[in-house]
Design a protein around this motif. Sequence first.
Motif, PDB file in Angstrom:
ATOM      1  N   PRO A 115      -7.531 -12.008 -13.483  1.00  0.00           N
ATOM      2  CA  PRO A 115      -6.730 -11.762 -12.594  1.00  0.00           C
ATOM      3  C   PRO A 115      -5.365 -12.223 -12.938  1.00  0.00           C
ATOM      4  O   PRO A 115      -4.904 -13.202 -13.718  1.00  0.00           O
ATOM      5  CB  PRO A 115      -7.099 -12.694 -11.253  1.00  0.00           C
ATOM      6  N   VAL A 116      -4.080 -11.298 -12.756  1.00  0.00           N
ATOM      7  CA  VAL A 116      -2.607 -11.833 -12.918  1.00  0.00           C
ATOM      8  C   VAL A 116      -2.032 -12.352 -11.557  1.00  0.00           C
ATOM      9  O   VAL A 116      -1.218 -13.040 -11.794  1.00  0.00           O
ATOM     10  CB  VAL A 116      -1.966 -10.715 -13.666  1.00  0.00           C
ATOM     11  N   ALA A 117      -2.356 -11.427 -10.622  1.00  0.00           N
ATOM     12  CA  ALA A 117      -1.881 -11.816  -9.247  1.00  0.00           C
ATOM     13  C   ALA A 117      -2.785 -11.337  -8.245  1.00  0.00           C
ATOM     14  O   ALA A 117      -3.399 -10.496  -8.213  1.00  0.00           O
ATOM     15  CB  ALA A 117      -0.238 -11.132  -9.144  1.00  0.00           C
ATOM     16  N   MET A 118      -2.529 -11.939  -7.207  1.00  0.00           N
ATOM     17  CA  MET A 118      -3.167 -11.507  -5.863  1.00  0.00           C
ATOM     18  C   MET A 118      -1.898 -11.347  -4.848  1.00  0.00           C
ATOM     19  O   MET A 118      -1.151 -11.709  -4.659  1.00  0.00           O
ATOM     20  CB  MET A 118      -3.913 -12.553  -5.190  1.00  0.00           C
ATOM     21  N   VAL A 119      -2.251  -9.866  -4.107  1.00  0.00           N
ATOM     22  CA  VAL A 119      -1.143  -9.532  -3.323  1.00  0.00           C
ATOM     23  C   VAL A 119      -1.799  -8.961  -1.848  1.00  0.00           C
ATOM     24  O   VAL A 119      -2.823  -8.465  -1.973  1.00  0.00           O
ATOM     25  CB  VAL A 119      -0.481  -8.336  -3.879  1.00  0.00           C
ATOM     26  N   SER A 120      -1.164  -9.504  -0.884  1.00  0.00           N
ATOM     27  CA  SER A 120      -1.503  -9.088   0.731  1.00  0.00           C
ATOM     28  C   SER A 120      -0.318  -8.361   1.103  1.00  0.00           C
ATOM     29  O   SER A 120       0.967  -8.639   1.025  1.00  0.00           O
ATOM     30  CB  SER A 120      -1.985 -10.271   1.304  1.00  0.00           C
ATOM     31  N   SER A 121      -0.610  -7.161   1.781  1.00  0.00           N
ATOM     32  CA  SER A 121       0.573  -6.348   2.418  1.00  0.00           C
ATOM     33  C   SER A 121       0.189  -5.777   3.878  1.00  0.00           C
ATOM     34  O   SER A 121      -1.097  -5.785   4.218  1.00  0.00           O
ATOM     35  CB  SER A 121       0.752  -5.245   1.327  1.00  0.00           C
ATOM     36  N   ALA A 122       1.164  -5.312   4.413  1.00  0.00           N
ATOM     37  CA  ALA A 122       1.061  -4.532   5.649  1.00  0.00           C
ATOM     38  C   ALA A 122       1.781  -3.614   5.638  1.00  0.00           C
ATOM     39  O   ALA A 122       3.135  -3.524   5.179  1.00  0.00           O
ATOM     40  CB  ALA A 122       1.611  -5.589   7.016  1.00  0.00           C
ATOM     41  N   PHE A 123       1.682  -2.559   6.059  1.00  0.00           N
ATOM     42  CA  PHE A 123       2.277  -1.156   6.206  1.00  0.00           C
ATOM     43  C   PHE A 123       2.330  -0.575   7.779  1.00  0.00           C
ATOM     44  O   PHE A 123       1.446  -0.411   8.300  1.00  0.00           O
ATOM     45  CB  PHE A 123       1.833  -0.209   5.398  1.00  0.00           C
ATOM     46  N   ALA A 124       3.584  -0.107   8.014  1.00  0.00           N
ATOM     47  CA  ALA A 124       3.862   0.593   9.237  1.00  0.00           C
ATOM     48  C   ALA A 124       3.394   1.928   9.088  1.00  0.00           C
ATOM     49  O   ALA A 124       3.853   2.672   8.092  1.00  0.00           O
ATOM     50  CB  ALA A 124       5.130   0.271   9.832  1.00  0.00           C
ATOM     51  N   MET A 125       2.447   2.656   9.791  1.00  0.00           N
ATOM     52  CA  MET A 125       2.239   3.801   9.689  1.00  0.00           C
ATOM     53  C   MET A 125       3.275   4.816  10.456  1.00  0.00           C
ATOM     54  O   MET A 125       3.129   4.413  11.668  1.00  0.00           O
ATOM     55  CB  MET A 125       0.723   4.191  10.221  1.00  0.00           C
ATOM     56  N   LEU A 126       4.014   5.424   9.933  1.00  0.00           N
ATOM     57  CA  LEU A 126       4.911   6.445  10.632  1.00  0.00           C
ATOM     58  C   LEU A 126       4.409   7.725  11.264  1.00  0.00           C
ATOM     59  O   LEU A 126       3.424   8.259  10.488  1.00  0.00           O
ATOM     60  CB  LEU A 126       6.058   6.826   9.610  1.00  0.00           C
ATOM     61  N   PRO A 127       5.050   8.178  12.279  1.00  0.00           N
ATOM     62  CA  PRO A 127       4.766   9.459  12.907  1.00  0.00           C
ATOM     63  C   PRO A 127       5.227  10.560  11.693  1.00  0.00           C
ATOM     64  O   PRO A 127       6.122  10.298  10.722  1.00  0.00           O
ATOM     65  CB  PRO A 127       5.652   9.672  14.089  1.00  0.00           C
ATOM     66  N   GLY A 128       4.512  11.548  11.419  1.00  0.00           N
ATOM     67  CA  GLY A 128       5.062  12.467  10.427  1.00  0.00           C
ATOM     68  C   GLY A 128       4.129  13.797  10.557  1.00  0.00           C
ATOM     69  O   GLY A 128       4.195  14.532   9.852  1.00  0.00           O
TER      70      GLY A 128
ATOM     71  N   ARG B 136       0.127  10.436   4.799  1.00  0.00           N
ATOM     72  CA  ARG B 136       0.721  10.169   5.935  1.00  0.00           C
ATOM     73  C   ARG B 136       1.682   9.089   5.562  1.00  0.00           C
ATOM     74  O   ARG B 136       1.535   8.304   4.970  1.00  0.00           O
ATOM     75  CB  ARG B 136      -0.418   9.309   6.770  1.00  0.00           C
ATOM     76  N   PRO B 137       2.790   9.395   6.133  1.00  0.00           N
ATOM     77  CA  PRO B 137       3.984   8.684   5.829  1.00  0.00           C
ATOM     78  C   PRO B 137       3.979   7.151   6.374  1.00  0.00           C
ATOM     79  O   PRO B 137       3.334   6.805   7.342  1.00  0.00           O
ATOM     80  CB  PRO B 137       5.188   9.320   6.619  1.00  0.00           C
ATOM     81  N   MET B 138       4.253   6.089   5.648  1.00  0.00           N
ATOM     82  CA  MET B 138       4.367   4.684   5.763  1.00  0.00           C
ATOM     83  C   MET B 138       5.431   4.206   5.021  1.00  0.00           C
ATOM     84  O   MET B 138       5.829   4.340   4.300  1.00  0.00           O
ATOM     85  CB  MET B 138       2.906   4.208   5.297  1.00  0.00           C
ATOM     86  N   THR B 139       5.557   3.000   5.541  1.00  0.00           N
ATOM     87  CA  THR B 139       6.523   1.992   4.727  1.00  0.00           C
ATOM     88  C   THR B 139       6.008   0.563   4.862  1.00  0.00           C
ATOM     89  O   THR B 139       5.474  -0.007   5.749  1.00  0.00           O
ATOM     90  CB  THR B 139       7.853   2.228   5.759  1.00  0.00           C
ATOM     91  N   THR B 140       6.409  -0.230   3.660  1.00  0.00           N
ATOM     92  CA  THR B 140       6.020  -1.628   3.661  1.00  0.00           C
ATOM     93  C   THR B 140       6.592  -2.377   4.518  1.00  0.00           C
ATOM     94  O   THR B 140       7.854  -2.445   5.025  1.00  0.00           O
ATOM     95  CB  THR B 140       6.125  -2.061   2.049  1.00  0.00           C
ATOM     96  N   VAL B 141       5.691  -3.307   5.414  1.00  0.00           N
ATOM     97  CA  VAL B 141       6.371  -4.284   6.550  1.00  0.00           C
ATOM     98  C   VAL B 141       6.443  -5.566   5.674  1.00  0.00           C
ATOM     99  O   VAL B 141       7.458  -6.068   5.940  1.00  0.00           O
ATOM    100  CB  VAL B 141       5.613  -4.245   7.689  1.00  0.00           C
TER     101      VAL B 141
END
Length: 154
Positions: free
Chosen positions: A141-154, A93-98
């Motif tokens: 652990p080296v790093a902790m990451v949190s993220s949000a992605f927009a789910m794109l139409p596709g 599913r297409p997505m992009t990092t927000v």
Amino acid sequence: MQMQPEAEFGLADARRILGEVFAPWVQDLNLAVERMEHAQPAEVPDWQPGALLRMPFSERLCRNGGVVCGQALMALADTAMVIAILAANRGYRPMTTVDQTTHFIRAVSSSDVLADARVVRLGRTMSFGRVTLLSAADSKPVAMVSSAFAMLPG
């Protein structure tokens, strides 16, 4: 690339997408999808779908002093989260990092880096996740990451 969610979305599918969808410079990181989880085990109530990726150590990824650079670690985390979301979605599913917030815990050198990516919420328009980056040499652990992605139409 169009894929509908499938009953089975396996490692071969994820590896194919890693080689076809991501930018050439991300492919140059030689990331490997080692594991994907999209079916909740009955005995684990707080389980989250996810993926485990490996970034092999390379001197080309190091800054002065032989430490793997933050940019490479952040690209690993971002890519791992995309694969985890695809696993949870059971298809492309297409997505992009927000948004991506990275907390560096300690330096890593002369070691592969593992990215344990977990989907916190898989949504129709937005998805959220967390990634723990670990040194493969000692599993710390080296790093902790949190993220949000927009789910794109596709």
